[in-house]
Design a protein around this motif. Structure first.
Motif, PDB file in Angstrom:
ATOM      1  N   ALA A  25      65.983  55.806  69.069  1.00  0.00           N
ATOM      2  CA  ALA A  25      65.614  56.603  70.243  1.00  0.00           C
ATOM      3  C   ALA A  25      64.108  56.835  70.296  1.00  0.00           C
ATOM      4  O   ALA A  25      63.498  56.780  71.381  1.00  0.00           O
ATOM      5  CB  ALA A  25      66.362  57.938  70.223  1.00  0.00           C
ATOM      6  N   ARG A  26      63.497  57.080  69.164  1.00  0.00           N
ATOM      7  CA  ARG A  26      62.046  57.292  69.114  1.00  0.00           C
ATOM      8  C   ARG A  26      61.296  56.054  69.619  1.00  0.00           C
ATOM      9  O   ARG A  26      60.345  56.163  70.404  1.00  0.00           O
ATOM     10  CB  ARG A  26      61.632  57.605  67.678  1.00  0.00           C
ATOM     11  N   GLU A  30      58.941  55.572  73.045  1.00  0.00           N
ATOM     12  CA  GLU A  30      57.583  55.022  72.964  1.00  0.00           C
ATOM     13  C   GLU A  30      57.406  53.833  73.916  1.00  0.00           C
ATOM     14  O   GLU A  30      56.291  53.565  74.375  1.00  0.00           O
ATOM     15  CB  GLU A  30      57.264  54.605  71.527  1.00  0.00           C
ATOM     16  N   LEU A  31      58.499  53.145  74.214  1.00  0.00           N
ATOM     17  CA  LEU A  31      58.444  52.007  75.135  1.00  0.00           C
ATOM     18  C   LEU A  31      58.590  52.438  76.592  1.00  0.00           C
ATOM     19  O   LEU A  31      58.656  51.585  77.486  1.00  0.00           O
ATOM     20  CB  LEU A  31      59.534  50.997  74.774  1.00  0.00           C
ATOM     21  N   LYS A 392      61.596  48.974  64.037  1.00  0.00           N
ATOM     22  CA  LYS A 392      61.042  48.662  65.348  1.00  0.00           C
ATOM     23  C   LYS A 392      61.677  47.394  65.921  1.00  0.00           C
ATOM     24  O   LYS A 392      61.985  47.323  67.115  1.00  0.00           O
ATOM     25  CB  LYS A 392      59.528  48.488  65.246  1.00  0.00           C
ATOM     26  N   VAL A 393      61.856  46.392  65.071  1.00  0.00           N
ATOM     27  CA  VAL A 393      62.477  45.132  65.497  1.00  0.00           C
ATOM     28  C   VAL A 393      63.922  45.372  65.919  1.00  0.00           C
ATOM     29  O   VAL A 393      64.378  44.904  66.973  1.00  0.00           O
ATOM     30  CB  VAL A 393      62.407  44.087  64.367  1.00  0.00           C
ATOM     31  N   MET A 398      68.395  46.198  70.124  1.00  0.00           N
ATOM     32  CA  MET A 398      69.443  46.996  70.755  1.00  0.00           C
ATOM     33  C   MET A 398      69.056  47.366  72.179  1.00  0.00           C
ATOM     34  O   MET A 398      69.914  47.382  73.079  1.00  0.00           O
ATOM     35  CB  MET A 398      69.730  48.257  69.940  1.00  0.00           C
ATOM     36  N   LEU A 399      67.794  47.648  72.399  1.00  0.00           N
ATOM     37  CA  LEU A 399      67.341  47.971  73.750  1.00  0.00           C
ATOM     38  C   LEU A 399      67.607  46.812  74.701  1.00  0.00           C
ATOM     39  O   LEU A 399      68.057  47.012  75.846  1.00  0.00           O
ATOM     40  CB  LEU A 399      65.854  48.307  73.732  1.00  0.00           C
ATOM     41  N   ASN A 400      67.358  45.607  74.247  1.00  0.00           N
ATOM     42  CA  ASN A 400      67.635  44.427  75.075  1.00  0.00           C
ATOM     43  C   ASN A 400      69.116  44.326  75.414  1.00  0.00           C
ATOM     44  O   ASN A 400      69.484  43.931  76.532  1.00  0.00           O
ATOM     45  CB  ASN A 400      67.161  43.158  74.357  1.00  0.00           C
TER      46      ASN A 400
END
Length: 408
Positions: A25-26, A30-31, A392-393, A398-400
């Motif tokens: 989530a952090r 940030e994105l 971060k990777v 997961m965001l994708n």
């Protein structure tokens, strides 16, 4: 994108689900994305609300840009089937009602291991007519029977039906291991809606240290000792009584110390066992705030991973493997041959031995202690492997998947 995330563990709780949810989530915040996490008062694993928090009906705060909504639940310690189910179900209802009032949500994510959280996530998504993503952290309820907490029964059969219902209703499933995906496909779930995002480590916080934390070393009398560290939840799944057996076999070597840092359902029994055996080479460190964990890890010369000898645990990957890599620590793993052992062996970052076997564990510890060359080799390889599992990777992966789910 506004991500609504349902998770019954979140910092300041320091277990693997809380850490993964927070660190993902952090990164999403940030994105440029909005993240709301619905959770409960921090109480894991002792079932006692942390200092500074209340089990209130509804509270709202912000943590590093993450909106954190905490709801009231029935709280129990991490043991006992009936009380834990009541705990889970109370969070299911309270998180659902909190969820329906969150505005302009684009996707709803709910994380296991227990599936009542996922029920709330699915119900919120249905109410809001948004996509539902199920983050699969454990094959539950199979893990209940695997640790002996409950025998196969009518109640387990009902939970299994609920499990399959959620798999089928999810628009997307994010599994934390490849083995979980394989099992779901074998059980009839379409593979194209399952992606794998392994656990990872925050490499900005978990890094090799030049020297051990002096204050903690002095406090626990670990100066000049070779320290085998088990860091994490002391649960029924971890077979830590066999680690105590290994400690007993090595008690004549005053240079070796075992530390157990954390808490959980099995801790009291472990403390009693050590007292009965009158072992002086075992040190218990209470559960620590998450920000203190790198200092605790710094005490270790070797990281210990332990799991019960059950087929289910061939499919899991303990998060402490990745934290060990971030710290550049060699590992001794008393675990079933499976996905976790493959991670360690492919990186050549440590030794894998039979689970629930104190004699072999003691032997492997002695071998590692006597070989500086092997220690150095495993330390180096562990550190080299760490960037592959940078949080971060994993968060971007997961965001994708969340974006792809929305776009379907």
């Amino acid at each position: 994108m506004h991500i609504l995330f349902i998770a019954d563990n979140f910092p300041p709780e320091g277990n693997a689900p809380a850490t993964r949810t927070y660190e993902h989530a952090r990164e999403w915040v940030e994105l440029g994305h909005k993240v709301t996490v619905i959770t409960c008062a921090p109480n894991f694993p002792e079932g006692k609300v942390f200092d500074g928090f209340k089990n209130s009906l509804y509270s709202r705060s912000t943590m590093e840009g993450i909106v954190v909504v905490r709801v009231k639940t029935f709280i129990s310690s991490n043991e006992g089937f009936v009380l834990r189910i009541l705990d889970f179900m109370s969070f299911m209802f309270s998180s659902f009602w909190a969820g329906v009032f969150q505005k302009e949500v684009d996707v709803v994510v709910a994380t296991s291991p227990q599936f009542f959280t996922a029920v709330a996530g699915w119900a919120i998504s249905a109410f809001k007519r948004k996509k539902f993503v199920f983050e699969l952290r454990d094959i539950w309820p199979a893990s209940i029977t695997a640790v002996g907490a409950m025998k196969d029964s009518f109640a387990i059969k009902l939970l299994e039906k609920l499990e399959m219902f959620l798999y089928r209703r999810a628009d997307s499933i994010v599994s934390v291991t490849n083995s979980f995906k394989k099992e779901l496909v074998e059980r009839g779930i379409k593979g194209e809606k399952i992606s794998v995002v392994l656990n990872g480590v925050d490499l900005t916080k978990y890094q090799p240290v030049v020297e051990k934390n002096k204050e903690l070393s002095e406090q626990y009398q670990l100066e000049e000792k070779f320290v085998i560290g088990y860091i994490g939840t002391h649960g029924m799944a971890h077979a830590l009584e066999h680690v105590i057996d290994a400690a007993e076999l090595l008690k004549a070597n005053d240079n070796i110390r075992f530390i157990f840092a954390g808490g959980g359902a099995a801790k009291e029994k472990l403390v009693t066992l050590v007292e009965e055996k009158q072992l002086k080479n075992v040190v218990f460190i209470p559960r620590q705030p998450k920000e203190n964990m790198p200092a605790i890890w710094s005490l270790c010369d070797v990281s210990l991973i332990s799991l019960r000898d059950a087929a289910l645990f061939k499919t899991v990957i303990p998060s402490k493997i990745f934290e060990s890599m971030g710290m550049g620590l060699p590992m001794i793993s008393a675990i079933p041959q499976g996905e976790a052992s493959e991670v360690i062996e492919s990186a050549n970052a440590g030794i894998v031995c039979k689970p629930e076997n104190g004699h072999e564990l003691a032997q492997k510890i002695s071998e590692l202690r006597s070989s500086d060359a092997l220690l150095t080799q495993y330390q180096t390889n562990s550190l080299i492997a760490a960037p592959k599992y940078d949080r971060k990777v994993q968060a971007c992966l997961m965001l994708n998947q969340l974006k792809n789910t929305i776009d379907k």
